[in-house]
Design an enzyme around this catalytic site. Structure first.
Site, PDB file in Angstrom:
ATOM      1  CB  SER A  67      -0.951  -0.042   1.205  1.00  0.00           C
ATOM      2  OG  SER A  67      -2.006   0.861   1.048  1.00  0.00           O
ATOM      3  CG  ASP A 118      -6.139  -3.700  -3.445  1.00  0.00           C
ATOM      4  OD1 ASP A 118      -6.956  -3.031  -2.782  1.00  0.00           O
ATOM      5  OD2 ASP A 118      -4.911  -3.498  -3.413  1.00  0.00           O
ATOM      6  CG  HIS A 128      -4.696  -3.526   0.279  1.00  0.00           C
ATOM      7  ND1 HIS A 128      -4.426  -2.788  -0.860  1.00  0.00           N
ATOM      8  CD2 HIS A 128      -4.221  -2.779   1.311  1.00  0.00           C
ATOM      9  CE1 HIS A 128      -3.841  -1.655  -0.524  1.00  0.00           C
ATOM     10  NE2 HIS A 128      -3.694  -1.628   0.785  1.00  0.00           N
TER      11      HIS A 128
END
Length: 597
Positions: A278, A534, A559
């Protein structure tokens, strides 16, 4: 390493007679099972055996014999190959495929593999893929990293010699050296992101698995202003102290830490590979761009480096959240949209008591601002379930069941009245323990400069500030391309909020200027991995840009699923992604090591 259950431990062997014939068990011979006396020595080393599977009654569907009885009657064996160690893996996989294909569809084969010395390296990952292809359960013995928590004396301001002089703060990091080939093995460095570093270390097991394979030192560094790495302690989020919270300062922290720790540990020539998920994945990309003299390569998982630089469609994110639920059932999408429509109708008629009752709110909404807060809280729950749609239960960013999108849709379609169904669905996120008797709008969710959610506590303050300065998150829902109520968040909205909250004016386009946006053609040695489940994926790099700027797309991945440790519920797509990542990283390390000779 996990203890091995003391039952049904056998050496599984098999032999083929005649030419290979798939899905035909008649050419396979069944002698007797033999106890696997040498099994303990086969898995005593982390590097020797990283794959386990437990055996039960797999001979025939109607066989009810206990494992002990089977051990004296049946087995599958193979004679040694000419090489003396089981022969080429390709031949072994072909025979294994035939073996697994021979089981009845209603059988439940669970087989223990003894003394095969199966690694999680590039070649042996094919074994896992073959195994999973036939739906055979297995247990993977994850190497358990033994992290030590330490603190590094870090410079407060790397770029201004007057503002803070040579002031320092204590930056936390975690280090595990149990796998490291001292002074020779690579260094795997996690570029910490917006949270407590233990949270990321506990949910990024692939890095430790890879370290066990490649003899690496593992370091997880905490991002300044998060967790316990607060430069000014309790005053860190005051103005102007918070002004030293920038991407550039964080990258410089990591560069200085890597350089000095390498000297302290006698690892000056050890190649460094950075990892992140991320925002942490974004930082890994930036480290390779800004400090290629320090970092040999980067694995950037679920790194939205384009959308956070102001590139792309502002409606894409919530459209992709919607797609996750729509993929499971279009009726689910329609039910969510219908529930929000009911909420809107009640709000327009100012029937706030009905809203309080329908959603079990602790207080009756008093007006439009409370309704706006409620809509944000509801939308945020769906965002989290889409991001964390893992095939097993997790305790990351909260506690969620396996396949939360499926669970959410089943709840929405349970037949209950729509508002109550929506309440119960978001309760999967906000009331996972079932202990809450009502929902408090302002303690469960805090609105901030990130419409996807900043979280709670001090870490949320740090991320809010970053979303007000460098990280652009002007995402909005519109109830046209998504299932959520219209909640706009424009550049003007962002500027208005950030000026009032932090006394800063955002600089749109700054990340694109600083870190290249999509003009990455001159960069090298970066893996961009993204999962199709995601909602952040389409804000990142989905196509390979060169032989060394490699996009890996994971069809069943949420994710940064690939950074998580191996799990028996992992889809084949993530197993294959990790195999590719392992191969690429090993090659980077090999190439970098040659440079130091």
């Amino acid at each position: 390493m996990e203890a091995v259950p003391q039952k049904a431990i056998h050496r599984t062997r098999f032999q083929r007679h005649g030419p290979p014939r798939r899905h035909n068990p008649s050419n396979l011979r069944y002698p007797s099972l033999t106890p696997c006396e040498n099994f303990t020595t086969g898995y005593a080393s982390f590097l020797s055996l990283q794959f386990l599977a437990l055996t039960e009654s797999w001979i025939t569907p109607d066989n009810t014999a206990t494992p002990a009885a089977i051990s004296s009657s049946f087995s599958f064996s193979h004679t040694p190959w000419p090489s003396g160690r089981g022969g080429p893996l390709g031949c072994f996989l072909d025979e294994l495929d035939t073996l697994l294909s021979s089981f009845p569809e209603d059988g439940t084969p669970l087989i223990l593999l003894g003394d095969f010395n199966i690694h999680l390296d590039a070649s042996h990952r094919q074994f896992v893929a073959t195994w999973k292809k036939h739906g055979v359960p297995f247990i993977h013995a994850d190497p358990e990293p033994k992290f030590k928590e330490k603190y590094f004396t870090q410079v407060l301001d790397h770029f201004n010699f007057n503002s803070m002089g040579n002031g320092t703060y204590d930056q936390r990091y975690l280090i595990a050296d149990q796998y490291w080939k001292n002074g020779h093995g690579p260094i795997f460095f996690y570029t910490g992101n917006e949270g407590d570093i233990w949270e990321f270390a506990s949910n990024s097991g692939f890095i430790s698995e890879l370290a066990a394979e490649q003899g690496a030192l593992v370091i997880f560094a905490e991002h300044r202003y998060y967790g316990k790495s607060l430069p000014f302690g309790k005053d860190s989020f005051n103005i102007p102290e918070v002004g030293l919270l920038t991407v550039e300062q964080a990258l410089a922290d990591y560069a200085v830490m890597i350089t000095e720790l390498k000297q302290q540990l006698g690892a000056a020539t050890c190649p460094v590979i950075v990892f992140g998920g991320s925002y942490g994945g974004m930082l890994s990309v930036y480290m390779r761009l800004r400090y290629p003299n320090i970092v040999a390569g980067a694995l950037a998982a679920s790194a939205p480096i384009l959308s956070t630089a102001g590139m792309g469609d502002s409606t894409q994110f919530f459209q992709d959240v919607t797609s996750d639920f729509e993929r499971y059932s279009s009726a689910c999408r329609d039910a969510v949209r219908g529930a929000f429509l009911q909420l809107e109708n009640l709000a327009q008629h100012e029937d706030y008591r009905a809203i309080q009752s329908g959603f079990s709110l602790c207080k009756t909404p008093a007006g439009g601002s409370d309704i706006h807060q409620l809509k944000g809280l509801l939308r945020n729950a769906f965002t989290l379930m889409a991001m964390l749609d893992y095939p097993y239960s997790t305790h990351f960013m909260g506690s969620l069941p396996a396949n939360p999108v499926k669970v959410a849709c089943d709840t929405m379609l349970s037949g209950a009245e729509l508002l109550r169904a929506l309440r119960d669905t978001v309760g999967i996120v906000y009331n996972s323990t079932g202990e809450l008797t009502c929902f408090d709008l302002y303690t469960l969710y805090v609105e901030c400069a990130d419409p996807t959610g900043c979280g709670l506590g001090l870490n949320s303050l740090a991320w809010d500030y970053q979303a007000c300065t460098e990280v652009e998150l002007c995402y909005e829902s519109n109830n046209v391309s998504d299932m959520f109520p219209p909640l706009p968040f424009t550049e003007q909205d962002r500027e208005r909020y950030c000026t009032q909250r932090w006394g800063v004016v955002p600089r749109p386009g700054w990340l694109k200027t600083q870190f290249w946006g999509d003009a990455l053609s001159t960069a090298s040695n970066i893996i961009f991995s993204n999962g199709d489940l995601d909602p952040w994926a389409n804000g990142g790099i989905r196509k390979s840009l060169s032989p060394s700027l490699i996009a890996i797309n994971i069809s069943e991945g949420a994710h940064h699923l690939d950074l998580r440790g191996s799990n028996e519920a992992d889809p084949v797509s993530v197993i294959e992604a990790r195999r590719k990542e392992s191969e690429i990283i090993a090659q980077w390390v090999k190439t970098e090591r040659r440079k130091s000779l």
